[in-house]
Motif scaffolding. Sequence first.
Motif, mmCIF file in Angstrom:
data_model
loop_
_atom_site.group_PDB
_atom_site.id
_atom_site.type_symbol
_atom_site.label_atom_id
_atom_site.label_comp_id
_atom_site.label_asym_id
_atom_site.label_seq_id
_atom_site.Cartn_x
_atom_site.Cartn_y
_atom_site.Cartn_z
ATOM 1 N N THR A 80 -97.807 54.394 5.482
ATOM 2 C CA THR A 80 -97.351 54.334 6.927
ATOM 3 C C THR A 80 -95.715 54.608 6.923
ATOM 4 N N LEU B 155 -104.915 56.607 2.030
ATOM 5 C CA LEU B 155 -104.571 57.419 3.450
ATOM 6 C C LEU B 155 -103.526 57.235 4.153
ATOM 7 N N ASP B 156 -102.957 58.272 4.599
ATOM 8 C CA ASP B 156 -101.607 58.401 5.315
ATOM 9 C C ASP B 156 -102.294 58.080 6.899
ATOM 10 N N LEU B 157 -101.604 57.120 7.447
ATOM 11 C CA LEU B 157 -102.140 57.127 8.965
ATOM 12 C C LEU B 157 -101.509 57.766 9.838
ATOM 13 N N ALA C 207 -104.659 48.551 10.899
ATOM 14 C CA ALA C 207 -105.318 48.870 9.690
ATOM 15 C C ALA C 207 -106.243 48.024 8.874
ATOM 16 N N LEU D 205 -110.464 56.059 8.647
ATOM 17 C CA LEU D 205 -110.616 54.498 8.389
ATOM 18 C C LEU D 205 -111.706 54.028 8.787
ATOM 19 N N TYR E 38 -101.195 47.891 2.584
ATOM 20 C CA TYR E 38 -100.655 49.234 3.142
ATOM 21 C C TYR E 38 -99.391 49.359 2.252
ATOM 22 N N CYS F 251 -109.497 50.782 0.922
ATOM 23 C CA CYS F 251 -108.627 51.992 1.324
ATOM 24 C C CYS F 251 -107.258 51.291 1.197
ATOM 25 N N GLY G 103 -105.219 58.688 11.062
ATOM 26 C CA GLY G 103 -105.737 57.939 9.763
ATOM 27 C C GLY G 103 -106.587 56.721 10.197
ATOM 28 N N ALA H 27 -108.589 47.836 5.488
ATOM 29 C CA ALA H 27 -107.895 48.349 4.999
ATOM 30 C C ALA H 27 -107.550 47.410 3.678
ATOM 31 N N VAL I 49 -103.531 52.264 2.815
ATOM 32 C CA VAL I 49 -103.038 53.159 3.948
ATOM 33 C C VAL I 49 -101.449 53.196 3.549
ATOM 34 N N ASP J 2 -103.179 63.175 2.644
ATOM 35 C CA ASP J 2 -101.819 62.918 3.200
ATOM 36 C C ASP J 2 -101.424 64.579 3.466
#
Length: 458
Positions: free
Chosen positions: A82, A53-55, A93, A66, A101, A78, A62, A98, A80, A9
């Motif tokens: 968002t 993971l920040d998109l 994602a 991915l 999220y 993962c 991101g 993913a 994510v 991030d």
Amino acid sequence: MTARVLLVDDEADLLESLRLLLLQEGPFEVHAESDSRVALRRVGEEPWDLVVLDLNMPGVHGLEVLDELSRSQPLAECIVLTAVQDPAMAVQALKMGAFDYLTKPVDKKKLLGLVRRVLHLDSGGGACDAREAFRKRLEHPEAFADIVTVSPKMAQIFRYLERVAPTEESVVISGPSGTGKELIARAIHRLSPRRNGPFVGVNIAAIPPSLFASELFGHAAGAFSGAQGRRRGFAEEAAEGTLFLDEIGELDQGLQVQLLRVLQEREYFVVGETTPTPLRARVVVASNRDLEEETGSGRFRADLFYRLNATSVHVPPLAKRPEDIPHLVNHFARTLSARYGKPIRSVDPRLVKLLCQYPFPGNVRELQNVIREAVLAEDTGVLRPSSLPEAYRHKIGRDRSLTHGRGELVTLAELEREHIQRVLQSTGGNVTQAAKVLGISRATLGRRLREWRRAASP
């Protein structure tokens, strides 16, 4: 075993906050990365159990990170992050693999719950059995209760459906015959706000074109010869629930125009009536054909395909998820023996192992039919290889030929390697699941893979 977690991030304060949260929570080796370009390199070079993971980051997007994670480390999961205004990006994602999220600002309690599910941790941090671990990966496992699976591929589909099913969008379900597309449609119905309404399934292939309108939309009294009274069509029966149109690819092109108009206008005409009736149901369709390919060849109308294909999901064949076969065999043995009053007490592991070797071109439906015949033929209380119909014993034996379908003999080592690679492919690279299917320990499988990598190195 300590799980390796990578946090990605560009917000430094959030990154540090999440790092401290996970370090306090459990036995995690936590790494933090604020530069998306460095993160892209690290997911391709270092082993990870989980990436948060920040998109939306400067530099590399991101989704690109991915994609690299999915290609280089299919074992890694993962989650994510968002912005609230990016639901479409989050859904993309999920399609790319993913696990789930979260929208910002991050709810730390929800994040911890997801981390526990991802890493298969129960409240005490111990391991769970395959079915329980599978259920813990889902928010609404009850919606999928009638689908027997432990496949990571199916878990990915279920998590995606948990996000898209509550919308009003139409859904296209594709996949070979016998994979359970109607069960997926019923799960979509249960996950939607329409769950308390009817679920009406219609097999398009079974309706003659001349009867399509009257069957789907109903008819008025006297609309045609023999129409004694008014008859409700499937669309009206579905009310505010779900109308499931199976084998939509079999619909005559002339009738495709008619269905397209109904979907566009959200209304239809009962045969013999001049006042339109509103379509209140959500429409979900399925096909064992590739509708996009059918559209390209001109056999299916492009405008109808794009109207239906707001959301799509593909159900993989059973050959791509052989880890499900032992669970399906036991499920069918239990339910079918109860249905037919047969005293089947157990299933011989040799039978399960034998069935795991067969590709089942007819998928789950074919496996169910095989177990049905075995249950009906067996009187000893135990299903064994000898319980199988003779034709299947012959077919399975032929498929297990040491020529492996290539026309020449191969060594036992080659056969072992090809089989392990096939199982790994079917489990999406999940070493733990593959080891269970193969009947060996995870350590043994890992040792085999390392030996092959060393042999392939120059």
